[in-house]
Design a protein around this motif. Sequence first.
Motif, short mmCIF file in Angstrom:
data_model
loop_
_atom_site.label_atom_id
_atom_site.label_comp_id
_atom_site.label_asym_id
_atom_site.label_seq_id
_atom_site.Cartn_x
_atom_site.Cartn_y
_atom_site.Cartn_z
N LEU B 106 53.21 -38.61 -14.97
CA LEU B 106 53.12 -39.80 -14.12
C LEU B 106 53.52 -39.45 -12.70
N ASN B 107 54.62 -38.75 -12.55
CA ASN B 107 55.12 -38.40 -11.23
C ASN B 107 54.13 -37.50 -10.49
N GLU B 109 50.97 -37.39 -10.80
CA GLU B 109 49.83 -38.20 -10.40
C GLU B 109 50.12 -38.90 -9.07
N ILE B 110 51.35 -39.39 -8.94
CA ILE B 110 51.75 -40.05 -7.70
C ILE B 110 51.72 -39.08 -6.54
N SER B 114 49.20 -39.54 -3.25
CA SER B 114 49.75 -40.37 -2.18
C SER B 114 50.52 -39.60 -1.12
N GLY B 115 50.93 -38.37 -1.43
CA GLY B 115 51.75 -37.63 -0.49
C GLY B 115 53.14 -38.20 -0.36
N PHE B 116 53.47 -39.09 -1.25
CA PHE B 116 54.78 -39.73 -1.26
C PHE B 116 55.85 -38.72 -1.67
N LEU B 117 56.99 -38.75 -1.01
CA LEU B 117 58.11 -37.88 -1.37
C LEU B 117 58.99 -38.62 -2.36
N LEU B 118 58.80 -38.31 -3.63
CA LEU B 118 59.40 -39.10 -4.70
C LEU B 118 60.88 -38.81 -4.88
N ASN B 119 61.66 -39.86 -4.98
CA ASN B 119 63.09 -39.71 -5.24
C ASN B 119 63.45 -40.19 -6.64
N LYS B 120 62.95 -41.36 -7.01
CA LYS B 120 63.29 -41.90 -8.31
C LYS B 120 62.16 -42.75 -8.89
N THR B 121 61.99 -42.62 -10.19
CA THR B 121 60.99 -43.43 -10.90
C THR B 121 61.70 -44.55 -11.62
N ASN B 122 61.29 -45.76 -11.30
CA ASN B 122 61.93 -46.95 -11.82
C ASN B 122 60.99 -47.60 -12.82
N LEU B 123 61.28 -47.45 -14.09
CA LEU B 123 60.33 -47.90 -15.11
C LEU B 123 61.02 -48.73 -16.19
#
Lengths: 135, 135
Positions: B106-107, B109-110, B114-123
């Motif tokens: 999942l991460n 894919e993001i 999106s080029g998003f700099l991921l910090n935390k996945t809130n699910l």
Amino acid sequence: MMNYENILREHNLKATNQRVGILSIMEQKGHISIEDLYSKIKLDFPSISLATLYKNMHAMLKNELLTEIKVENSKTHFEIASNNHAHLYCEKCRELVDLDIEFKKLNNEILKDSGFLLNKTNLTFSGICIACQGV
Amino acid sequence: MMNYENILREHNLKATNQRVGILSIMEQKGHISIEDLYSKIKLDFPSISLATLYKNMHAMLKNELLTEIKVENSKTHFEIASNNHAHLYCEKCRELVDLDIEFKKLNNEILKDSGFLLNKTNLTFSGICIACQGV
DNA sequence: TTATAAAGGAAAAAAATTATCCTTAACGAA
DNA sequence: TTCGTTAAGGATAATTTTTTTCCTTTATAA
Ligand SMILES: [Mn+2]
Ligand SMILES: [Mn+2]
Ligand SMILES: [Zn+2]
Ligand SMILES: [Zn+2]
């Protein structure tokens, strides 16, 4: 631009000017907090009461015309209800952005393992958006 | 049963009796709201101030000893920080349960899209737990 | 021990949300 | 269109939640 009079009536809510105003702002902003929404709606309805705003948000949430989005370290945001989707939340500019990814695989994994009767998948990725990475 | 004195000090927080008490309750309960935590901690520290509880929760959140979980139609819950994991939330009994599913796919894919700099996945999955389905 | 800086507790203040009560407006039925 | 009913709006108060203040107490390191 949607016809909010009809949408409100379809959701068993009276189509008041204030409600139409709220929904117009929400359509334009996408995701908005009560605080921001209040300062915006007051431009169109200077005498609107904060109580009216709260009452309307609750009514529209209850009748599934709106949904709320809760994210860590951020105020609750609201949006006009649509299909269940994920969000990106930027910790820097504090903006929420829609993210259309497929939940099905994820949801199936939940269902088969846990026996849980799933109603809604609440998924928000927190981090830094591209725009804010440059700064 | 963990040694909270040391854990607190490792997080640059003084190991007060109240904080150890808070963490013991949290370890036992798993996920808890301020309201419930306050009524529990008062049994051990009858004179504890609600302000002290809030101040401590903020301090421990800031120093990453705790995390908060926000769910629609529910009060904010807190838990002792661990690896980033998902939750099941039962709309009937209002309980939160840990869910260990893998985020990596999942991460990824993001990140790629999106080029998003991921910090935390809130699910969090909302629905009805097995126990409550029977009722 | 003792110094000191952080944390606790009581209380007040501030912020957020909800309730009350009267007025106004939406809307279906005449 | 007008009218009657009922829901919604607005002002205000009340309640709930969270934060701040200020003084006392305690944890910690010297
Ligand atoms: Mn959205
Ligand atoms: Mn958990
Ligand atoms: Zn950003
Ligand atoms: Zn349940």
